[in-house]
Design a protein around this motif. Structure first.
Motif, PDB file in Angstrom:
ATOM      1  N   TYR B 170       1.064   9.656   0.710  1.00  0.00           N
ATOM      2  CA  TYR B 170       0.525   8.527   1.484  1.00  0.00           C
ATOM      3  C   TYR B 170       0.994   8.557   2.941  1.00  0.00           C
ATOM      4  CZ  TYR B 170      -0.432   7.094  -3.262  1.00  0.00           C
ATOM      5  OH  TYR B 170      -0.855   7.078  -4.566  1.00  0.00           O
ATOM      6  N   GLY B 202       7.680  -3.199   6.412  1.00  0.00           N
ATOM      7  CA  GLY B 202       6.777  -2.693   5.387  1.00  0.00           C
ATOM      8  C   GLY B 202       7.534  -1.961   4.303  1.00  0.00           C
ATOM      9  N   TYR B 203       6.859  -1.757   3.189  1.00  0.00           N
ATOM     10  CA  TYR B 203       7.439  -1.061   2.034  1.00  0.00           C
ATOM     11  C   TYR B 203       6.293  -0.538   1.193  1.00  0.00           C
ATOM     12  CZ  TYR B 203       9.523  -0.647  -2.690  1.00  0.00           C
ATOM     13  OH  TYR B 203       9.923  -0.218  -3.928  1.00  0.00           O
ATOM     14  N   VAL B 204       6.394   0.705   0.769  1.00  0.00           N
ATOM     15  CA  VAL B 204       5.394   1.304  -0.129  1.00  0.00           C
ATOM     16  C   VAL B 204       6.121   1.961  -1.283  1.00  0.00           C
ATOM     17  CG1 VAL B 204       3.702   3.163  -0.409  1.00  0.00           C
ATOM     18  CG2 VAL B 204       3.621   1.729   1.609  1.00  0.00           C
ATOM     19  N   ILE B 229      -2.375   0.828  -1.491  1.00  0.00           N
ATOM     20  CA  ILE B 229      -2.265   1.654  -0.284  1.00  0.00           C
ATOM     21  C   ILE B 229      -3.639   2.017   0.279  1.00  0.00           C
ATOM     22  CG2 ILE B 229      -2.117   3.836  -1.565  1.00  0.00           C
ATOM     23  CD1 ILE B 229      -0.016   2.999   1.534  1.00  0.00           C
ATOM     24  N   MET B 243       1.682  -1.683  -1.339  1.00  0.00           N
ATOM     25  CA  MET B 243       2.285  -1.880  -0.018  1.00  0.00           C
ATOM     26  C   MET B 243       2.461  -3.372   0.236  1.00  0.00           C
ATOM     27  SD  MET B 243       1.284  -0.546   3.804  1.00  0.00           S
ATOM     28  CE  MET B 243      -0.479  -0.587   3.616  1.00  0.00           C
ATOM     29  N   ALA B 245       3.647  -5.629   3.662  1.00  0.00           N
ATOM     30  CA  ALA B 245       3.893  -5.395   5.091  1.00  0.00           C
ATOM     31  C   ALA B 245       3.443  -6.609   5.884  1.00  0.00           C
ATOM     32  CB  ALA B 245       3.117  -4.162   5.553  1.00  0.00           C
ATOM     33  N   PHE B 250       0.417  -3.521   7.906  1.00  0.00           N
ATOM     34  CA  PHE B 250      -0.473  -3.172   6.791  1.00  0.00           C
ATOM     35  C   PHE B 250      -1.672  -2.389   7.334  1.00  0.00           C
ATOM     36  CE2 PHE B 250      -3.353  -3.590   3.269  1.00  0.00           C
ATOM     37  CZ  PHE B 250      -2.538  -3.690   2.142  1.00  0.00           C
TER      38      PHE B 250
END
Lengths: 262, 262
Positions: B170, B202-204, B229, B243, B245, B250
């Motif tokens: 990603y 953010g975080y994925v 995502i 995700m 964010a 985002f």
């Protein structure tokens, strides 16, 4: 060699870090003056500078013959390790300090004729001080730490930094694959505290002497190994890729440097 | 639609998490029974299981008509989101729990007819509870959180996981490059607490519903965006790349998925 009073020195260092951190805590929610150094994410704030000035002034008053290596340039031009040398990092993990308001440390490592004497890492927002040396043992606040188990890479978490993992520098993808998992914290000082408490089994990053001087004292006192990624001893006057790890993991990661097949 | 008493439900959830965590804290330094699930680093312990059993029993007693989605299988086979559904993660970040003894969370998210109702993430060792919902606002212990600033990627830290960054899944290498830096914590729950307090932008990660159900309630209440995502809404009954964010980040990360040149 000077006859340094190690217990007096240790208490001095801890009190100075405590006094400096009080000012940081008071001002952390006020507007910071943030400027960049080598790049957009290499930050320095007014508090990095003022805390280094404070710490350097205390050292000069109490130990006028010592030399000082400081991150922000208020120390000396140190070219050899004779006598007493203080390594000062006024805020380690400045990006965390600015963006997270936690997970940063203030640190002092003291060496005598090149040999580790005392070190202290202060996790300011958690109010946890990690301190000690070869003559004292190592403590987390007033809890004495025992030697971490000599774990294998497969049994522990490994600290890295993002760009090194993304670029597979020093075989970090293989190190990750052979470990329990990777962690990225953003502060060398906090990483060293995770090693000495047995929470991680290794950590690699490109570090300047003030980033690892205090941690090296504590880690080596507890039987961990600190060296360059090629196995050479660290150079206390240069920036270099530094690894701290259990003795077993140190060798396993060295082996991965030359066996790149997986 | 049931007329759920949201305040009663919120307090129930917080008290159950608190009671379950007391047992975890008591037993964390005793020998754990650790077994693996999908792979050597996908761990489950006796405390994951006993805490889920405890939480499920409390829910069944107080809300007998509700359905429960639990990580360790003590809940129900849930195939739709009608009525009241509890998502239970008895220990999120089990690897941290086992290896670090901190940075793990216990979590419950509650949805009514598919809509977020209340959520709570308990950082057990730090004794910090993050809780709330659309009708209540969001709190860190008893401190009400305000909406995090809608920052750009370049101005904040981004949470990832190690294998995804190592494999550039990603476009995480580009996300890292365009951000202030990457962090890897090892617990989705703790990552969500960093987002809602504005410490990350953010975080994925690849997440199951119990990993993000509570965090989604809190994040969306505070104006953050949660989605897949590829920009699609999350599926509350499947594992998927999720995700969370700021709205701006985002969109920036979505754009990076299709513009891979840098």
């Amino acid at each position: 060699m000077q006859q340094t009073n190690v217990k007096r020195l240790m208490l001095d260092v801890r009190i100075w870090l405590s006094q400096g951190a009080a000012a940081i805590r008071q001002q952390i929610n006020l507007p910071l003056q943030v400027t960049t150094k080598s790049g957009p994410n290499d930050l320095v704030t007014n508090l990095d500078k003022s805390n280094e000035q404070f710490l350097v002034a205390q050292i000069r008053k109490a130990y006028p013959d010592a030399h000082i290596v400081g991150e922000e340039g208020f120390g000396d031009q140190v070219t050899d390790l004779k006598g007493l040398v203080f390594f000062v990092d006024p805020i380690d993990g400045t990006l965390n300090f600015v963006k997270q308001h936690n997970d940063f440390a203030t640190m002092i490592g003291v060496y005598e004729d090149g040999q580790p004497l005392v070190g202290a890492i202060y996790d300011v927002m958690a109010d946890q001080m990690y301190w000690g040396g070869p003559e004292l043992g190592v403590f987390e606040n007033m809890h004495q730490l025992s030697r971490p188990a000599d774990l294998h890479l497969k049994d522990g978490l490994f600290g890295m930094n993002g760009p090194m993992l993304a670029a597979n520098g020093y075989q970090m993808a293989a190190v990750l694959k052979h470990s329990s998992g990777a962690r990225i914290i953003g502060s060398a000082g906090i990483e060293f505290t995770r090693l000495i408490t047995g929470r991680e089994v290794g950590y690699v990053s490109q570090l300047a002497p003030w980033d690892f001087a205090a941690g090296r004292v504590l880690a080596e006192t507890l039987g961990l190994k600190v060296g360059q990624i090629d196995g050479q001893p660290v150079d206390m006057l240069a920036k270099q890729p530094v690894m701290v790890a259990t003795p077993t993991v140190f060798q396993e990661v060295l082996d991965l440097q030359t066996h790149t097949a997986d």
